[in-house]
Design a protein around this motif. Structure first.
Motif, PDB file in Angstrom:
ATOM      1  N   THR A  24       0.879  -1.164  -0.030  1.00 55.77           N
ATOM      2  CA  THR A  24      -0.181  -0.063  -0.267  1.00 55.77           C
ATOM      3  C   THR A  24       0.895   1.462  -0.089  1.00 55.77           C
ATOM      4  O   THR A  24       2.101   1.229   0.123  1.00 55.77           O
ATOM      5  N   GLU A  25       0.117   2.421   0.231  1.00 57.84           N
ATOM      6  CA  GLU A  25       0.988   3.578   0.136  1.00 57.84           C
ATOM      7  C   GLU A  25       1.866   3.613   1.467  1.00 57.84           C
ATOM      8  O   GLU A  25       2.926   4.282   1.513  1.00 57.84           O
ATOM      9  N   LYS A  26       1.416   3.117   2.258  1.00 56.69           N
ATOM     10  CA  LYS A  26       2.073   3.200   3.677  1.00 56.69           C
ATOM     11  C   LYS A  26       3.087   2.060   4.141  1.00 56.69           C
ATOM     12  O   LYS A  26       3.927   2.293   4.711  1.00 56.69           O
ATOM     13  N   ALA A  27       2.943   0.671   3.595  1.00 58.13           N
ATOM     14  CA  ALA A  27       3.742  -0.316   4.015  1.00 58.13           C
ATOM     15  C   ALA A  27       3.571  -1.489   2.919  1.00 58.13           C
ATOM     16  O   ALA A  27       2.772  -1.341   2.211  1.00 58.13           O
ATOM     17  N   VAL A  28       4.661  -2.468   3.096  1.00 55.56           N
ATOM     18  CA  VAL A  28       4.646  -3.629   2.091  1.00 55.56           C
ATOM     19  C   VAL A  28       4.665  -4.772   3.277  1.00 55.56           C
ATOM     20  O   VAL A  28       5.280  -4.776   4.392  1.00 55.56           O
ATOM     21  N   VAL A  29       4.049  -6.038   2.504  1.00 50.76           N
ATOM     22  CA  VAL A  29       4.376  -7.405   3.320  1.00 50.76           C
ATOM     23  C   VAL A  29       5.371  -8.289   2.280  1.00 50.76           C
ATOM     24  O   VAL A  29       5.200  -8.229   1.067  1.00 50.76           O
ATOM     25  N   ASN A  48      10.790   6.070   7.214  1.00 50.46           N
ATOM     26  CA  ASN A  48      12.100   5.690   7.965  1.00 50.46           C
ATOM     27  C   ASN A  48      11.809   5.467   9.338  1.00 50.46           C
ATOM     28  O   ASN A  48      12.116   6.495   9.885  1.00 50.46           O
ATOM     29  N   ILE A  49      11.265   4.338   9.968  1.00 50.11           N
ATOM     30  CA  ILE A  49      11.297   4.318  11.316  1.00 50.11           C
ATOM     31  C   ILE A  49      12.261   3.044  11.572  1.00 50.11           C
ATOM     32  O   ILE A  49      12.159   1.922  10.956  1.00 50.11           O
ATOM     33  N   ASP A  50      13.320   3.219  12.703  1.00 48.67           N
ATOM     34  CA  ASP A  50      14.257   1.998  12.901  1.00 48.67           C
ATOM     35  C   ASP A  50      13.547   0.944  13.686  1.00 48.67           C
ATOM     36  O   ASP A  50      13.454  -0.248  13.425  1.00 48.67           O
ATOM     37  N   THR A  51      13.026   1.314  14.775  1.00 52.25           N
ATOM     38  CA  THR A  51      12.628   0.416  15.826  1.00 52.25           C
ATOM     39  C   THR A  51      11.279   0.946  16.541  1.00 52.25           C
ATOM     40  O   THR A  51      10.904   2.103  16.556  1.00 52.25           O
ATOM     41  N   ILE A  52      10.611   0.095  17.395  1.00 52.32           N
ATOM     42  CA  ILE A  52       9.380   0.503  18.195  1.00 52.32           C
ATOM     43  C   ILE A  52       9.686   1.609  19.127  1.00 52.32           C
ATOM     44  O   ILE A  52       8.642   2.255  19.432  1.00 52.32           O
ATOM     45  N   TYR A  53      10.820   1.805  19.387  1.00 55.21           N
ATOM     46  CA  TYR A  53      11.153   2.835  20.366  1.00 55.21           C
ATOM     47  C   TYR A  53      11.201   4.303  19.863  1.00 55.21           C
ATOM     48  O   TYR A  53      11.371   5.140  20.707  1.00 55.21           O
ATOM     49  N   GLU A  54      11.245   4.336  18.497  1.00 56.65           N
ATOM     50  CA  GLU A  54      10.871   5.660  17.872  1.00 56.65           C
ATOM     51  C   GLU A  54       9.534   6.032  17.807  1.00 56.65           C
ATOM     52  O   GLU A  54       9.166   7.122  17.264  1.00 56.65           O
ATOM     53  N   LEU A  55       8.531   4.996  17.937  1.00 54.88           N
ATOM     54  CA  LEU A  55       7.124   5.455  17.536  1.00 54.88           C
ATOM     55  C   LEU A  55       6.642   6.273  18.706  1.00 54.88           C
ATOM     56  O   LEU A  55       6.862   6.538  19.677  1.00 54.88           O
ATOM     57  N   THR A  56       5.575   7.033  17.932  1.00 54.97           N
ATOM     58  CA  THR A  56       4.693   7.966  18.880  1.00 54.97           C
ATOM     59  C   THR A  56       3.210   7.716  18.820  1.00 54.97           C
ATOM     60  O   THR A  56       3.030   6.885  17.775  1.00 54.97           O
ATOM     61  N   LEU A  62      -0.820   4.255  11.518  1.00 54.88           N
ATOM     62  CA  LEU A  62       0.241   3.151  10.614  1.00 54.88           C
ATOM     63  C   LEU A  62       0.327   1.935  11.029  1.00 54.88           C
ATOM     64  O   LEU A  62       0.236   0.908  10.550  1.00 54.88           O
ATOM     65  N   LEU A  63       0.296   1.842  12.374  1.00 48.52           N
ATOM     66  CA  LEU A  63       0.229   0.376  12.891  1.00 48.52           C
ATOM     67  C   LEU A  63      -0.942  -0.360  12.802  1.00 48.52           C
ATOM     68  O   LEU A  63      -0.779  -1.407  12.486  1.00 48.52           O
ATOM     69  N   GLU A  64      -2.113   0.414  12.886  1.00 47.26           N
ATOM     70  CA  GLU A  64      -3.190  -0.189  12.512  1.00 47.26           C
ATOM     71  C   GLU A  64      -3.406  -0.680  11.085  1.00 47.26           C
ATOM     72  O   GLU A  64      -3.857  -1.883  10.666  1.00 47.26           O
ATOM     73  N   GLU A  65      -2.665   0.264  10.221  1.00 38.88           N
ATOM     74  CA  GLU A  65      -2.666  -0.431   8.834  1.00 38.88           C
ATOM     75  C   GLU A  65      -1.856  -1.426   8.560  1.00 38.88           C
ATOM     76  O   GLU A  65      -2.099  -2.586   7.912  1.00 38.88           O
ATOM     77  N   MET A  66      -0.877  -1.563   9.178  1.00 39.58           N
ATOM     78  CA  MET A  66       0.121  -2.765   9.203  1.00 39.58           C
ATOM     79  C   MET A  66      -0.500  -3.992   9.724  1.00 39.58           C
ATOM     80  O   MET A  66      -0.193  -4.968   9.355  1.00 39.58           O
ATOM     81  N   ARG A  67      -1.213  -3.832  10.790  1.00 36.11           N
ATOM     82  CA  ARG A  67      -2.134  -4.680  11.294  1.00 36.11           C
ATOM     83  C   ARG A  67      -3.032  -5.421  10.007  1.00 36.11           C
ATOM     84  O   ARG A  67      -2.910  -6.753  10.132  1.00 36.11           O
ATOM     85  N   ILE A 128       1.378  -6.759  18.569  1.00 35.32           N
ATOM     86  CA  ILE A 128       1.097  -5.259  17.884  1.00 35.32           C
ATOM     87  C   ILE A 128      -0.047  -4.601  18.837  1.00 35.32           C
ATOM     88  O   ILE A 128       0.102  -3.434  19.040  1.00 35.32           O
ATOM     89  N   GLU A 129      -0.900  -5.399  19.331  1.00 36.19           N
ATOM     90  CA  GLU A 129      -1.994  -4.721  20.422  1.00 36.19           C
ATOM     91  C   GLU A 129      -1.370  -4.001  21.518  1.00 36.19           C
ATOM     92  O   GLU A 129      -1.968  -2.873  21.694  1.00 36.19           O
ATOM     93  N   SER A 130      -0.550  -4.715  22.078  1.00 37.35           N
ATOM     94  CA  SER A 130       0.260  -4.050  23.196  1.00 37.35           C
ATOM     95  C   SER A 130       0.861  -2.843  22.859  1.00 37.35           C
ATOM     96  O   SER A 130       0.996  -1.620  23.709  1.00 37.35           O
TER      97      SER A 130
END
Ligand code: AMP
Ligand code: ZN
Length: 180
Positions: A24-29, A48-56, A62-67, A128-130
């Motif tokens: 999609t425009e936001k992510a790839v599987v 460009n996000i490296d790890t979960i520790y950068e997420l806000t 975006l995470l919902e879309e990845m799910r 991912i829910e957590s």
């Protein structure tokens, strides 16, 4: 400058459209190159996000879309969504945020190392829910203490389907065949 260290290989390979299962425009599987179960996908954001520790909090959408992309990938298999787990590793080895979508049989020749079990079947694995819930509550994911990860990594191997426990990966692998 390109970085050729192996830990950058996901960044290289996610750009190759022949690896794309869904995009999609936001992510790839893509498929995990060394699958640790019968089905193992990775969902990566283009951002460009490296790890979960950068997420806000701003990344929740975006995470919902990845799910959802993870669920779409599951639909391409003959397995049910209940047969899968979806989440991130604390202290990942590969660069660039990647969501694991993995079937919970863990039957695979690539599951070779002791730690391969515990990174998916202890608190090193963050569903991912957590992640989404923690971002809603605190706006960030804390880096866990290195000693805690080390302890979990070396913990006895507990079966994910019953109370059995093992000290040797080959014993657990033999046991897992009884659950299919
Ligand atoms: P981790 O960093 O622990 O969350 O896991 C990284 C995952 O990436 C592992 O499951 C590897 O099997 C997988 N992997 C490593 N290199 C590649 C690659 N070039 N393409 C796809 N998956 C890969
Ligand atoms: Zn068992």
């Amino acid at each position: 400058m390109m970085n050729h260290h192996w830990s950058f290989n996901l960044i290289r390979d996610m750009k190759n459209s022949s690896n794309h299962i869904i995009r999609t425009e936001k992510a790839v599987v893509i498929s995990d190159k060394y699958p640790k179960a019968k089905h193992h996908f990775l969902v990566l954001p283009w951002k460009n996000i490296d790890t979960i520790y950068e997420l806000t909090e701003n990344d929740i959408e975006l995470l919902e879309e990845m799910r959802i992309l993870g669920l779409n990938a599951i639909e391409k298999t003959s397995f049910r969504k209940e047969d899968f787990k979806m989440g991130f590793h604390h202290d990942p080895s590969m660069r660039h945020l990647h969501l694991h979508v993995i079937s919970n049989d863990f039957i695979s020749d690539s599951l070779k190392k002791f730690k391969h079990w515990n990174i998916f079947n202890t608190d090193i694995f963050v569903p991912i829910e957590s992640v989404i819930q923690e971002l809603r509550q605190k706006g960030r994911i804390d880096v866990p203490a290195g000693e805690k990860i080390q302890r979990l990594m070396e913990a006895p191997l507990k079966c994910n389907k019953c109370d059995s426990q093992f000290n040797w990966l080959p014993d657990l692998k033999k046991h897992l065949l009884r659950h299919i």
